[in-house]
Scaffold this active site. Structure first.
Site, PDB file in Angstrom:
ATOM      1  CG  ASP A  24      -7.407   0.994  10.998  1.00  0.00           C
ATOM      2  OD1 ASP A  24      -8.008   1.740  11.790  1.00  0.00           O
ATOM      3  OD2 ASP A  24      -7.960   0.013  10.455  1.00  0.00           O
ATOM      4  CG  ASP A  52      -5.858  -3.620  -0.991  1.00  0.00           C
ATOM      5  OD1 ASP A  52      -5.345  -3.193   0.063  1.00  0.00           O
ATOM      6  OD2 ASP A  52      -6.248  -4.799  -1.121  1.00  0.00           O
ATOM      7  CG  PHE A  74     -12.517  -0.340   3.660  1.00  0.00           C
ATOM      8  CD1 PHE A  74     -11.567  -0.982   4.429  1.00  0.00           C
ATOM      9  CD2 PHE A  74     -12.450  -0.469   2.281  1.00  0.00           C
ATOM     10  CE1 PHE A  74     -10.569  -1.753   3.855  1.00  0.00           C
ATOM     11  CE2 PHE A  74     -11.451  -1.239   1.686  1.00  0.00           C
ATOM     12  CZ  PHE A  74     -10.517  -1.873   2.482  1.00  0.00           C
ATOM     13  CE  LYS A  85      -9.603   3.998   7.900  1.00  0.00           C
ATOM     14  NZ  LYS A  85      -9.944   2.575   7.669  1.00  0.00           N
ATOM     15  N   GLY A 145       0.778  -1.241   0.000  1.00  0.00           N
ATOM     16  CA  GLY A 145       0.000   0.000   0.000  1.00  0.00           C
ATOM     17  C   GLY A 145       0.807   1.287   0.000  1.00  0.00           C
ATOM     18  CD  GLU A 175       2.013   1.230   6.865  1.00  0.00           C
ATOM     19  OE1 GLU A 175       1.601   1.362   5.696  1.00  0.00           O
ATOM     20  OE2 GLU A 175       1.797   0.211   7.536  1.00  0.00           O
ATOM     21  CG  ASP A 176      -1.068   1.983   3.283  1.00  0.00           C
ATOM     22  OD1 ASP A 176      -0.758   1.812   4.484  1.00  0.00           O
ATOM     23  OD2 ASP A 176      -1.582   1.088   2.595  1.00  0.00           O
ATOM     24  NE  ARG A 180      -2.466  -3.062  -3.423  1.00  0.00           N
ATOM     25  CZ  ARG A 180      -2.513  -3.240  -2.100  1.00  0.00           C
ATOM     26  NH1 ARG A 180      -2.469  -2.198  -1.299  1.00  0.00           N
ATOM     27  NH2 ARG A 180      -2.613  -4.445  -1.576  1.00  0.00           N
TER      28      ARG A 180
HETATM   29  P1  IMP Z   1      -2.995  -1.317  11.224  1.00  0.00           P
HETATM   30  O1  IMP Z   1      -1.996  -2.364  11.580  1.00  0.00           O
HETATM   31  O2  IMP Z   1      -4.392  -1.659  11.692  1.00  0.00           O
HETATM   32  O3  IMP Z   1      -2.613   0.076  11.624  1.00  0.00           O
HETATM   33  O4  IMP Z   1      -3.181  -1.430   9.690  1.00  0.00           O
HETATM   34  C1  IMP Z   1      -2.616  -0.651   8.765  1.00  0.00           C
HETATM   35  C2  IMP Z   1      -2.832  -1.332   7.443  1.00  0.00           C
HETATM   36  O5  IMP Z   1      -4.201  -1.741   7.252  1.00  0.00           O
HETATM   37  C3  IMP Z   1      -2.556  -0.329   6.360  1.00  0.00           C
HETATM   38  O6  IMP Z   1      -1.209  -0.350   5.998  1.00  0.00           O
HETATM   39  C4  IMP Z   1      -3.485  -0.782   5.269  1.00  0.00           C
HETATM   40  O7  IMP Z   1      -2.835  -1.733   4.471  1.00  0.00           O
HETATM   41  C5  IMP Z   1      -4.654  -1.425   5.969  1.00  0.00           C
HETATM   42  N1  IMP Z   1      -5.799  -0.491   6.062  1.00  0.00           N
HETATM   43  C6  IMP Z   1      -6.230   0.202   7.139  1.00  0.00           C
HETATM   44  N2  IMP Z   1      -7.306   0.957   6.852  1.00  0.00           N
HETATM   45  C7  IMP Z   1      -7.580   0.739   5.539  1.00  0.00           C
HETATM   46  C8  IMP Z   1      -8.586   1.261   4.628  1.00  0.00           C
HETATM   47  O8  IMP Z   1      -9.451   2.083   4.968  1.00  0.00           O
HETATM   48  N3  IMP Z   1      -8.523   0.799   3.361  1.00  0.00           N
HETATM   49  C9  IMP Z   1      -7.588  -0.096   2.930  1.00  0.00           C
HETATM   50  N4  IMP Z   1      -6.628  -0.587   3.746  1.00  0.00           N
HETATM   51  C10 IMP Z   1      -6.622  -0.180   5.037  1.00  0.00           C
HETATM   52 MG    MG Z   2      -0.289  -1.456   4.584  1.00  0.00          MG
END
Ligand code: IMP
Ligand code: MG
Length: 182
Positions: A103, A159, A152, A131, A44, A99-100, A165
């Site tokens: 979350d 993606d 989302f 987020k 991502g 990072e993208d 993407r």
């Molecule tokens: P975390 O470990 O929960 O912080 O996850 C981060 C990863 O979850 C990101 O690098 C994304 O790949 C994926 N992710 C989190 N939110 C979204 C979203 O809204 N759309 C798509 N991918 C997401």
């Molecule tokens: Mg990711």
């Protein structure tokens, strides 16, 4: 593909402008350093990392890491697994993780711990999207492009089932897209 988008959150121009601001800030903060490694978190963060990297006025290597979050025993215990490792030895290096989106924070926590264990001189995180409402672990990016709502999102690296993407903006999918079989 564009027809599947219900609402654009940030358009291409806004993202491009913000990436420029982040690059200027990072170039300022790391000025004079010679051991920088920019780490893109696959898949991502590819789009963002490349855009940012091209705008950095710094002597910096680029490297890639792939991790996957998957659900452990219950839905609340997500754990993270290393799928592809860095090529660089990052001992003594100043690492910038790109990072993208942050979350829950699980991916970031995993990566920071890993790179700290390997003896990085410093670790900072730059995420184009954040987020804050999704956070489960108390970890934050040092540089954030935009806060986004707890929905989302797709585009600019993010993606849904491996698609979208390549949208140059970030947006919300139409509900009917989730109802499709394939
Ligand atoms: P975390 O470990 O929960 O912080 O996850 C981060 C990863 O979850 C990101 O690098 C994304 O790949 C994926 N992710 C989190 N939110 C979204 C979203 O809204 N759309 C798509 N991918 C997401
Ligand atoms: Mg990711």
């Amino acid at each position: 593909m564009n027809n599947d988008i219900e609402r654009v959150i940030y358009n291409q121009e806004q993202i491009d402008h913000r990436v420029g601001e982040l690059a200027a800030q990072i170039s300022h903060d790391y000025a004079g350093k010679r051991d920088i490694v920019v780490v893109a978190v696959l898949t991502g963060a590819i789009m963002f990392t490349i855009d940012l990297y091209k705008k950095l006025d710094l002597y910096a290597h680029i490297d890639f890491v792939d991790v996957s979050s998957y659900q452990g025993g219950t839905a609340s215990t997500g754990s993270v697994k290393l799928l592809h490792d860095l090529k660089n030895d990052i001992k003594g290096k100043d690492v910038i993780i790109c990072e993208d989106i942050v979350d829950t924070g699980r991916t970031l926590k995993f990566l920071i711990d890993l790179l700290q264990d390997r003896g990085a001189n410093s670790i900072r995180v730059c995420s184009i999207f954040d987020k804050p409402e999704g956070r489960v672990i108390d970890v934050n990016a040092d540089y954030v492009g935009f806060d986004v709502p707890n929905e989302f999102l797709v585009g600019y690296g993010l993606d849904y089932k491996g698609l979208y993407r390549n949208l140059p903006y970030i947006g919300v999918l139409k509900p009917e897209v989730y109802q499709r079989k394939s």
